[in-house]
Write a protein that holds these residues in place. Structure first.
Motif, mmCIF file in Angstrom:
data_model
loop_
_atom_site.group_PDB
_atom_site.id
_atom_site.type_symbol
_atom_site.label_atom_id
_atom_site.label_comp_id
_atom_site.label_asym_id
_atom_site.label_seq_id
_atom_site.Cartn_x
_atom_site.Cartn_y
_atom_site.Cartn_z
ATOM 1 N N PHE A 1 0.807 -1.226 0.000
ATOM 2 C CA PHE A 1 0.000 0.000 0.000
ATOM 3 C C PHE A 1 0.836 1.270 0.000
ATOM 4 O O PHE A 1 0.501 2.258 -0.621
ATOM 5 C CB PHE A 1 -0.840 0.047 1.278
ATOM 6 N N ARG B 1 1.506 3.459 -2.843
ATOM 7 C CA ARG B 1 0.357 3.968 -3.614
ATOM 8 C C ARG B 1 -0.509 4.938 -2.826
ATOM 9 O O ARG B 1 -1.115 5.847 -3.383
ATOM 10 C CB ARG B 1 -0.503 2.800 -4.078
ATOM 11 N N LEU B 2 -0.611 4.694 -1.522
ATOM 12 C CA LEU B 2 -1.486 5.505 -0.666
ATOM 13 C C LEU B 2 -0.706 5.861 0.587
ATOM 14 O O LEU B 2 0.127 5.075 1.020
ATOM 15 C CB LEU B 2 -2.661 4.652 -0.172
ATOM 16 N N THR C 1 0.034 5.482 3.968
ATOM 17 C CA THR C 1 -0.373 4.383 4.867
ATOM 18 C C THR C 1 0.515 4.366 6.100
ATOM 19 O O THR C 1 1.709 4.645 6.006
ATOM 20 C CB THR C 1 -0.223 3.035 4.118
ATOM 21 N N LEU D 1 -7.162 -2.405 -2.631
ATOM 22 C CA LEU D 1 -6.693 -1.152 -3.253
ATOM 23 C C LEU D 1 -7.774 -0.524 -4.111
ATOM 24 O O LEU D 1 -7.994 0.688 -4.090
ATOM 25 C CB LEU D 1 -5.450 -1.409 -4.097
ATOM 26 N N GLU D 2 -8.470 -1.392 -4.854
ATOM 27 C CA GLU D 2 -9.562 -0.935 -5.706
ATOM 28 C C GLU D 2 -10.646 -0.281 -4.842
ATOM 29 O O GLU D 2 -11.191 0.763 -5.175
ATOM 30 C CB GLU D 2 -10.124 -2.174 -6.397
ATOM 31 N N SER E 1 -9.404 3.075 -3.669
ATOM 32 C CA SER E 1 -9.303 4.026 -4.790
ATOM 33 C C SER E 1 -10.683 4.542 -5.150
ATOM 34 O O SER E 1 -10.874 5.736 -5.443
ATOM 35 C CB SER E 1 -8.694 3.373 -6.021
#
Ligand code: GAP
Length: 428
Positions: free
Chosen positions: A359, A362-363, A365, A420-421, A424
């Motif tokens: 994660f 991408r984010l 965290t 993740l989806e 998002s």
């Protein structure tokens, strides 16, 4: 009650690393603040969202980054040397200084004996080079706007824009405020996100109305409660020296309604003055008619730090013994916290680490394996993390995790490969 809210937010900011008093190990320096890890993320999220909305997604706005120190002639032409002043009075007994146009707070032990008001220039002065004299005086910019006017011609020649178009900049500004205070509301050093929007002189009113809408919508999209916001038009005698019309968006702060942002119609004040004082031609030539004129300017201006203060105050909620910062997930410092349910089962800790590492890139965290799950939830609620992901025994059987929602405290199970989806989608 309302002032209690400010105290609570200031204390939370310090305790959890949003905002610290500046130079604290040396006893601090009044009205200076440093932003901690979470506050820095919050500011960065505000800047990025603003940039994405008003620069990246628009094809009529050009970005710029100009110097904090400029030729002092800039400030003469812009009117700041002569007119960027506040009326100051001083108590002859305690020597405290106040703004003559604000209410003077009473003193406990004496009645203030005030001097006649005098004009006090708010620009911070410095000197270039080793010798201090009037010939090398320079100023720290009190607004980012002038960098955009001074570079108007550079943008015209390099980008060849047609009207209407805007120039945008995010950067620091400095003001030697007479009465700073209210935490990060009014400080000596702060950051602005400004747009100078150049229009044909006949079209300024529609641009003004359109920016009113855009500024309002920006705040609602950030999640600020509409009932805490209002527009206030400046009376003629409070207009800045450059403005023909100004409206502020005010927020109901714990200390009362106060300016959050401003929208000013600067007409051709700046381009005309810079043209005259620099002898550079700063007119725009209409390519269709060859008519030459000074475009007029509508200026929406946004304080970064006041946005942060507004978001923190507006999001602060107490539910029983739970403190929740109900920040819009888009501005929250961390989007997700990942926990292993227990610290002593290798497979559980390993799986949680794997999710966290996947994660992280991408984010935003955060990892937490201290204390019990309940305490970890409370700690994340307090800093506004919208979702907590817990890896537990069931994860090892069916590859699902618990996702717990900050605002409802509800928990659902989500498949790891759909996580993740799922996030998002929520962050869209
Ligand atoms: N270029 C126009 C201009 O500078 P302003 O109303 O003086 O207009 C714009 O400032 C914004 O900057 C304000 O609406 C506020 O958000 C922020 N601001 C101004 N002075 C500030 C201070 N001393 N501390 C923190 N933010 C400030």
């Amino acid at each position: 009650m309302k002032n209690l809210l400010m105290e609570k937010v200031v204390s939370l900011c310090k305790r959890r690393g949003f905002v610290f008093p500046g130079s604290l190990i040396y006893g601090g320096l009044a009205n200076t603040w440093d932003y901690g890890p979470l506050g820095t993320c919050l500011l960065q999220n505000i800047r990025s969202l603003w940039w994405e909305r008003f620069v990246t997604k628009r094809d009529d706005i050009y970005p710029l980054e100009t110097g904090i120190i400029m030729n002092p002639r800039v400030w003469q032409a812009s009117g700041h040397t002569a007119s960027f002043t506040d009326p100051l009075v001083e108590c002859k007994v305690c020597h405290q200084r106040f703004r003559a146009d604000h209410e003077v707070p009473e003193s406990g032990d004496h009645k203030h004996d005030l001097t006649e008001p005098r004009s006090f220039n708010l620009m911070f002065e410095t000197h270039i080079g080793p010798v201090e004299d009037t010939s090398n005086a320079a100023y720290l910019r009190p607004e980012t706007a002038q960098g955009m006017f001074v570079n108007f011609k550079n943008v015209l020649t390099t980008e060849r824009p047609s009207l209407p178009f805007g120039i945008a900049q995010i950067g620091k500004a400095f003001r030697n405020e007479i009465t700073p205070g209210n935490f990060i509301f009014r400080t000596l050093e702060f950051e602005q996100m400004e747009i100078e929007y150049f229009v044909h002189p006949e079209h300024w009113e529609e641009a003004f109305e359109s920016w009113k809408e855009s500024m309002w919508k920006w705040l609602l999209d950030l999640g600020v409660k509409e009932e805490n916001l209002k527009w206030r038009a400046h009376a003629k005698d409070e207009l800045s020296h450059y403005s023909k019309r100004t409206e502020d968006i005010e927020y109901e702060f714990p200390f009362g309604w106060g300016e959050l942002y401003g929208l000013a119609y600067r007409a051709d004040f700046d381009l005309r003055n810079h043209s005259e004082k620099s002898s550079e031609d700063l007119m725009f030539t209409d390519p269709a008619t060859n008519a030459k004129f000074f475009p007029h300017v509508v200026e929406p201006t946004f304080g970064v730090n006041r946005t942060a203060l507004t978001l923190l105050l507006d999001a602060y909620t107490e539910e029983g013994d739970r403190v929740v910062l109900k920040l819009n997930p888009k501005v929250a410092p961390y989007k997700v916290a990942v926990f292993p349910l227990v610290a002593n089962r290798e497979e559980i800790v390993g799986k949680a680490r794997e999710i966290y590492n996947g994660f992280r890139l991408r984010l935003s965290t955060v990892w937490d394996n201290r204390g019990n799950i309940g305490k970890r939830y409370y700690a994340q609620d307090e800093i506004g993390t919208p979702w907590c992901v817990t890896v537990d025994y069931q994860t090892l059987e069916d590859k699902t995790v618990t996702v717990r929602d900050r605002d409802s405290a509800e928990q659902i199970r989500v498949k790891i490969d759909k996580l993740l989806e799922w996030f998002s989608e929520k962050l869209k």
